[in-house]
Scaffold this motif. Structure first.
Motif, PDB file in Angstrom:
ATOM      1  N   VAL A  52       0.450  -1.162   0.036  1.00  0.00           N
ATOM      2  CA  VAL A  52      -0.111  -0.185  -0.041  1.00  0.00           C
ATOM      3  C   VAL A  52       0.832   1.485  -0.187  1.00  0.00           C
ATOM      4  O   VAL A  52       0.668   2.879  -0.747  1.00  0.00           O
ATOM      5  CB  VAL A  52      -1.036   0.035   0.931  1.00  0.00           C
ATOM      6  CG1 VAL A  52      -1.806   1.071   1.341  1.00  0.00           C
ATOM      7  CG2 VAL A  52      -1.706  -1.379   1.057  1.00  0.00           C
ATOM      8  N   PRO A  53       1.954   1.239   1.035  1.00  0.00           N
ATOM      9  CA  PRO A  53       2.718   2.451   0.973  1.00  0.00           C
ATOM     10  C   PRO A  53       3.492   3.017  -0.485  1.00  0.00           C
ATOM     11  O   PRO A  53       3.708   3.954  -0.709  1.00  0.00           O
ATOM     12  CB  PRO A  53       3.762   2.765   2.021  1.00  0.00           C
ATOM     13  CG  PRO A  53       3.103   1.120   2.665  1.00  0.00           C
ATOM     14  CD  PRO A  53       2.918   0.562   1.959  1.00  0.00           C
ATOM     15  N   ASN A  54       3.954   1.723  -0.897  1.00  0.00           N
ATOM     16  CA  ASN A  54       4.650   2.092  -2.659  1.00  0.00           C
ATOM     17  C   ASN A  54       3.408   2.109  -4.184  1.00  0.00           C
ATOM     18  O   ASN A  54       3.095   1.998  -4.648  1.00  0.00           O
ATOM     19  CB  ASN A  54       4.961   0.994  -2.639  1.00  0.00           C
ATOM     20  CG  ASN A  54       6.615   1.102  -1.991  1.00  0.00           C
ATOM     21  OD1 ASN A  54       7.305   1.837  -2.004  1.00  0.00           O
ATOM     22  ND2 ASN A  54       6.869  -0.255  -1.051  1.00  0.00           N
ATOM     23  N   VAL A 120       2.822   3.000  10.949  1.00  0.00           N
ATOM     24  CA  VAL A 120       4.123   1.793   9.993  1.00  0.00           C
ATOM     25  C   VAL A 120       4.315   2.653   9.414  1.00  0.00           C
ATOM     26  O   VAL A 120       3.621   2.143   8.327  1.00  0.00           O
ATOM     27  CB  VAL A 120       3.827   0.690  10.624  1.00  0.00           C
ATOM     28  CG1 VAL A 120       5.766   0.044  10.547  1.00  0.00           C
ATOM     29  CG2 VAL A 120       3.113   0.616  12.456  1.00  0.00           C
ATOM     30  N   PRO A 121       5.676   2.980   9.743  1.00  0.00           N
ATOM     31  CA  PRO A 121       6.209   3.194   7.876  1.00  0.00           C
ATOM     32  C   PRO A 121       7.353   1.898   6.811  1.00  0.00           C
ATOM     33  O   PRO A 121       6.847   1.403   7.429  1.00  0.00           O
ATOM     34  CB  PRO A 121       7.715   4.194   8.156  1.00  0.00           C
ATOM     35  CG  PRO A 121       8.132   3.768   9.746  1.00  0.00           C
ATOM     36  CD  PRO A 121       6.910   3.173  10.501  1.00  0.00           C
ATOM     37  N   ALA A 122       6.891   2.533   5.799  1.00  0.00           N
ATOM     38  CA  ALA A 122       7.104   1.324   5.260  1.00  0.00           C
ATOM     39  C   ALA A 122       8.234   0.562   5.400  1.00  0.00           C
ATOM     40  O   ALA A 122       9.208   1.343   5.529  1.00  0.00           O
ATOM     41  CB  ALA A 122       7.242   1.294   3.600  1.00  0.00           C
ATOM     42  N   PHE A 123       8.614  -0.312   4.474  1.00  0.00           N
ATOM     43  CA  PHE A 123      10.060  -0.879   4.851  1.00  0.00           C
ATOM     44  C   PHE A 123      10.662  -0.450   4.015  1.00  0.00           C
ATOM     45  O   PHE A 123      12.448  -0.682   4.002  1.00  0.00           O
ATOM     46  CB  PHE A 123      10.381  -2.367   5.241  1.00  0.00           C
ATOM     47  CG  PHE A 123       9.705  -3.444   6.556  1.00  0.00           C
ATOM     48  CD1 PHE A 123       9.257  -2.531   7.671  1.00  0.00           C
ATOM     49  CD2 PHE A 123      10.191  -4.336   7.036  1.00  0.00           C
ATOM     50  CE1 PHE A 123       8.604  -2.989   9.159  1.00  0.00           C
ATOM     51  CE2 PHE A 123       9.520  -4.501   8.352  1.00  0.00           C
ATOM     52  CZ  PHE A 123       9.194  -4.309   9.075  1.00  0.00           C
ATOM     53  N   THR A 124      10.746  -0.518   2.585  1.00  0.00           N
ATOM     54  CA  THR A 124      11.454   0.309   1.685  1.00  0.00           C
ATOM     55  C   THR A 124      10.676   0.806   0.929  1.00  0.00           C
ATOM     56  O   THR A 124       9.272   0.795   0.125  1.00  0.00           O
ATOM     57  CB  THR A 124      11.092  -1.146   1.149  1.00  0.00           C
ATOM     58  OG1 THR A 124      13.143  -1.395  -0.337  1.00  0.00           O
ATOM     59  CG2 THR A 124      10.794  -1.891   0.731  1.00  0.00           C
ATOM     60  N   GLN A 125      11.334   1.617  -0.058  1.00  0.00           N
ATOM     61  CA  GLN A 125      10.747   2.644  -1.035  1.00  0.00           C
ATOM     62  C   GLN A 125      10.701   1.853  -2.587  1.00  0.00           C
ATOM     63  O   GLN A 125      10.606   2.683  -3.616  1.00  0.00           O
ATOM     64  CB  GLN A 125      11.286   4.100  -0.843  1.00  0.00           C
ATOM     65  CG  GLN A 125      11.042   4.672   1.035  1.00  0.00           C
ATOM     66  CD  GLN A 125       9.493   4.749   0.994  1.00  0.00           C
ATOM     67  OE1 GLN A 125       8.928   5.080  -0.072  1.00  0.00           O
ATOM     68  NE2 GLN A 125       9.456   4.853   2.219  1.00  0.00           N
ATOM     69  N   ASP A 126      12.016   0.497  -2.599  1.00  0.00           N
ATOM     70  CA  ASP A 126      12.066   0.473  -3.550  1.00  0.00           C
ATOM     71  C   ASP A 126      11.274  -0.042  -3.644  1.00  0.00           C
ATOM     72  O   ASP A 126      10.971  -1.471  -3.136  1.00  0.00           O
ATOM     73  CB  ASP A 126      12.666  -0.798  -4.043  1.00  0.00           C
ATOM     74  CG  ASP A 126      13.969  -1.293  -4.623  1.00  0.00           C
ATOM     75  OD1 ASP A 126      12.883  -1.382  -5.764  1.00  0.00           O
ATOM     76  OD2 ASP A 126      14.553  -1.062  -5.479  1.00  0.00           O
TER      77      ASP A 126
END
Length: 304
Positions: A52-54, A120-126
């Protein structure tokens, strides 16, 4: 008095008790609750921490919920619960109350998990890493829930209903739904996000299959040979697997044929083919995947 087909009241009651659904023991119910809870929470992690964050979506009702949440600003869990609820009712009517209650509980846990994990923030932006690892975690969660006897998405139930009216299989209908949903992500987000969503969906589907069948995948084997007795003995002695002999009849020749049936794991397939070839190069051999094996003497007997 002549014999009749009318059974006594006691016999009818006995047959009724045998046919009716037996109540699950408390241990089984507790085990199912734990597994569905773990599976639904894993799906929540895969969604809120990776996908979802990406702006990467999943298939089914969950994918629709992600897009609606993005467009409206409402919580993802609200849409997951509301959109799946009608299908839970349909599942209750078509499949049974145990499945419906298990599904409803799983959807409820998933909805709560997404709400708790949203900050909670995403673990990765990749995006590629998010699609791959999000798909793996999501697939593991869905597979655990399915193994426990529940579901987290109403698409399967909808496909079963359409299957009775359309000349397509359940799998083909689900694939059509998901391709439409994943394609819609291109309009809501962007076309590169839609392509990443396809990657996540593919990874998740393969992980679901692996979780359901297990890493120690079993295979059924059918062998027809003039040297069936020798092959059967060799399988028992060299592989440590039990075999069953059956008698068949060749439709063309009318001759009796001795048929071997046995179950092996995928690591033993090459060895079994070698055994068959040692005794009969012309033997008929059929190997098929099995999703689950229970009972009998499948557990390997090691030969020293």
């Amino acid at each position: 008095m002549p014999e009749t087909d009318v059974k006594s009241g006691a016999e009818q009651q006995y047959l009724l008790e045998k046919i009716q659904h037996k109540k699950l023991p408390k241990r089984k119910i507790f085990q199912r609750i734990i597994l569905i809870t773990i599976g639904a929470m894993l799906v929540g992690v895969g969604l809120e921490i990776f996908l979802v964050p990406n702006n990467v979506v999943d298939g089914g009702i969950t994918g629709i919920s992600i897009m609606l949440s993005y467009l409206t600003g409402w919580k993802l869990g609200i849409f997951i619960f509301l959109l799946n609820s009608p299908f839970v009712f349909i599942g209750y009517k078509q499949i049974g109350k145990t499945f419906a209650f298990s599904t409803l509980y799983g959807i409820f846990v998933l909805s709560i998990s997404t709400a708790l994990l949203h900050p909670v923030p995403a673990f990765t932006q990749d995006i590629l890493l998010a699609a791959v690892f999000g798909g793996i975690i999501l697939g593991m969660g869905v597979g655990i829930v399915i193994r426990a006897g529940g579901s987290l998405d109403g698409t399967e139930i909808l496909a079963i209903l359409f299957n009775n009216k359309l000349p397509f299989s359940v799998g083909e209908i689900i694939m059509f739904f998901n391709l439409f949903i994943l394609g819609s992500a291109g309009f809501v987000f962007s076309w590169d996000r839609a392509m990443y969503s396809l990657i996540a969906y593919f990874v998740a589907s393969k992980t679901i299959d692996t979780t359901i069948t297990g890493l120690d995948e079993s295979k059924s084997v059918w062998i027809i040979s003039e040297n069936a007795s020798q092959i059967g003995e060799a399988i028992m002695n060299r592989l440590g697997r039990g075999v069953t002999y059956m008698v068949g009849e060749g439709a063309y020749s009318g001759e009796d044929k001795k048929v071997i049936f046995c179950v092996i794991n995928r690591l033993e397939e090459a060895k079994l083919k070698e055994i068959v070839s040692d005794f009969d190069d012309n033997a008929f051999l059929a190997v098929a995947d099995i999703a689950e094996v229970r009972g009998g003497r499948f557990k390997k007997k090691y030969i020293h």
